[in-house]
Design a protein around this motif. Structure first.
Motif, mmCIF file in Angstrom:
data_model
loop_
_atom_site.group_PDB
_atom_site.id
_atom_site.type_symbol
_atom_site.label_atom_id
_atom_site.label_comp_id
_atom_site.label_asym_id
_atom_site.label_seq_id
_atom_site.Cartn_x
_atom_site.Cartn_y
_atom_site.Cartn_z
ATOM 1 N N ALA A 184 0.821 -1.220 0.000
ATOM 2 C CA ALA A 184 0.000 0.000 0.000
ATOM 3 C C ALA A 184 0.852 1.266 0.000
ATOM 4 N N PRO A 188 -0.624 2.444 -4.612
ATOM 5 C CA PRO A 188 -1.784 1.641 -4.209
ATOM 6 C C PRO A 188 -2.877 1.620 -5.274
ATOM 7 N N TYR A 192 -8.343 4.436 -3.047
ATOM 8 C CA TYR A 192 -7.589 4.170 -1.822
ATOM 9 C C TYR A 192 -8.278 4.931 -0.686
ATOM 10 N N THR A 315 -7.891 -0.359 -2.117
ATOM 11 C CA THR A 315 -6.894 -0.388 -1.042
ATOM 12 C C THR A 315 -7.515 0.342 0.151
ATOM 13 N N LEU A 386 2.855 4.168 5.695
ATOM 14 C CA LEU A 386 1.905 4.399 4.597
ATOM 15 C C LEU A 386 1.969 5.840 4.092
#
Ligand SMILES: Nc1ncnc2c1ncn2[C@@H]1O[C@H](COP(=O)(O)OP(=O)(O)OP(=O)(O)O)[C@@H](O)[C@H]1O
Ligand SMILES: O=C(O)[C@H](O)COP(=O)(O)O
Length: 399
Positions: A184, A188, A192, A315, A386
């Motif tokens: 991710a 991604p 998302y 995602t 992330l």
């Protein structure tokens, strides 16, 4: 990253391992031992290799001095049960008890030192203070293994500085987390969606700035909600509120609009008279939270709204419960989001759940862990990864 193999033959060697044992407690009872279980592969591997394993960990946020409510005693007991060996707990971190505990270890044995955050140098912003503690810890060991994924975003003595004074490697949990989360981080699959909740509001507000350039949708629940509602000029009663962040949040709302990122806020709230399991409560519109009440969950319409926004996501990253799920009356919002994520995952999406309490919520509320693509032991750590940030506890392990 350097791996345990790079440390060579470990038989008879003393290996310091940083784990993340920051588990939820009810008094001295561990309500979810997921983080302890996640540490077992590395600890077992080192013990099987004949190492003398000395584990470092923190619990909660004590103020740099011993505080019995944050003792690792319940963790030592549970770890011992899971490993099938008695795990002695030193009464201090670098004092006589720690030294005696380490000296008494036999090959293949595991011991735990008391909460690293009982020493103010652990979290000091002064490099020399952290380095001094790392130097004292290093006297107990021949090598260091970093396996507390949930703390690799912290530039702290037992995470970062220690890796500079001992031969250091990433443990299996850290390697596995980084690999799973990498799906991710780069590019991604879209849409998302990121769901943020929980109570560490200022920590998580910080990550939003970066997420506004990465995610398509941000769904806000939990204690985060009220700073957003306040930024929209609404009254939030006695709910959790970061007054000094209201201006920042106004900026996020404006940036989201110009970047085409959808910020989804709850439309209804479960407002309670007090912070208690049996508090009187009612569902109110998000723009009509009565004075004197506090929002302890997102309401049923919001649960449906959030699930709908997740349905087509490819995602999903979720960090932080939607409400005070530990109390049954305030768990429905978290259940609705968990269910929505499971359905999106079944439909082919990739989902990550991060955070000690979020992962605990999934298990405690009876959801099948297999319904999610990855359940991370890291909360802030997984979010920062992330976000695309460099994490000090990982860069220091670079090969
Ligand atoms: N509206 C709310 N008011 C107060 N507390 C809340 C609210 N909603 C959720 N919480 C609390 O938030 C806590 C979890 O927050 P936290 O930010 O620590 O999440 P987390 O998933 O554990 O992430 P991390 O691992 O980063 O700590 C839970 O104990 C829950 O009761
Ligand atoms: O619970 C977590 O996310 C980790 O154990 C880190 O704890 P901290 O936010 O107190 O550093």
């Amino acid at each position: 990253m350097k791996t345990i193999d790079s440390l060579g033959d470990l038989r008879g060697k003393r290996v310091l391992v940083r784990s993340d044992f920051n588990v939820p407690l009810d008094g001295t009872t561990i309500t979810d031992d997921g983080r302890i279980r996640a540490a077992l592969p590395t600890l077992t591997r080192l013990a099987d290799a004949g190492a003398r394993v000395v584990v470092l960990a923190h619990l909660g946020r004590p103020k740099g001095a011993p505080d019995p409510q944050y003792s690792l005693a319940p963790v030592a007991a549970r770890l011992g049960e899971l490993l099938g060996q008695d795990v002695p707990l030193a009464q201090d971190l670098v004092g006589p008890s720690a030294k005696a505990t380490v000296d008494a270890l036999a090959d293949g044995q595991v011991a735990l030192l008391e909460n690293v955050r009982f020493d103010a140098r652990e979290t000091s912003k002064v490099d020399a203070e952290r380095a001094e503690l790392a130097g004292e810890l290093a006297q107990f060991a021949d090598a260091f293994v970093s396996d507390g994924f949930g703390v690799v975003h912290r530039k702290q003595a037992s995470v970062y500085d220690i890796a500079q004074v001992l031969p250091a490697a990433a443990g299996d949990l850290v390697l596995n987390e980084v690999e799973s989360l990498s799906k991710a981080t780069g590019d991604p699959e879209r849409p998302y969606a990121v769901v943020l909740g929980g109570s560490k509001v200022s920590d998580k507000l910080g990550v939003i700035a970066n997420l506004l350039t990465k995610a398509d949708r941000l769904l806000i629940g939990g204690g985060m909600v009220f700073t957003f509602l306040a930024a929209k000029g609404l009254s939030v009663g006695n709910s959790l509120l970061e007054n000094d962040q209201i201006e920042t949040v106004k900026g996020y709302l404006a940036t989201a609009e110009s970047n085409g990122v959808e910020i989804v806020l709850p439309v209804d709230i479960v407002a309670a008279d007090s912070f208690a399991a049996d508090a009187a409560h009612r569902v109110v519109a998000a723009d009509a939270i009565p004075d004197g009440t506090m929002g302890l969950d997102i309401g049923p319409e919001s649960g449906k709204l959030f699930a709908g926004k997740l349905a087509d996501a490819k995602t999903i990253a979720w960090n932080g419960p939607m409400g005070v799920f530990e109390f049954e009356a305030f768990a429905d919002g978290t259940k609705a989001v968990a269910q929505g994520i499971i359905e999106a995952t079944t439909a082919g999406g990739f989902s990550i759940v991060g955070g000690g309490d979020s992962a605990a919520a999934v298990r405690v509320l009876g959801f099948d862990e297999a319904g999610f693509s990855h359940i991370s032991t890291g909360g802030g750590a997984s979010l920062e990864l992330l976000e695309g940030k460099e994490l000090p506890g990982l860069t220091v392990l670079a090969d």
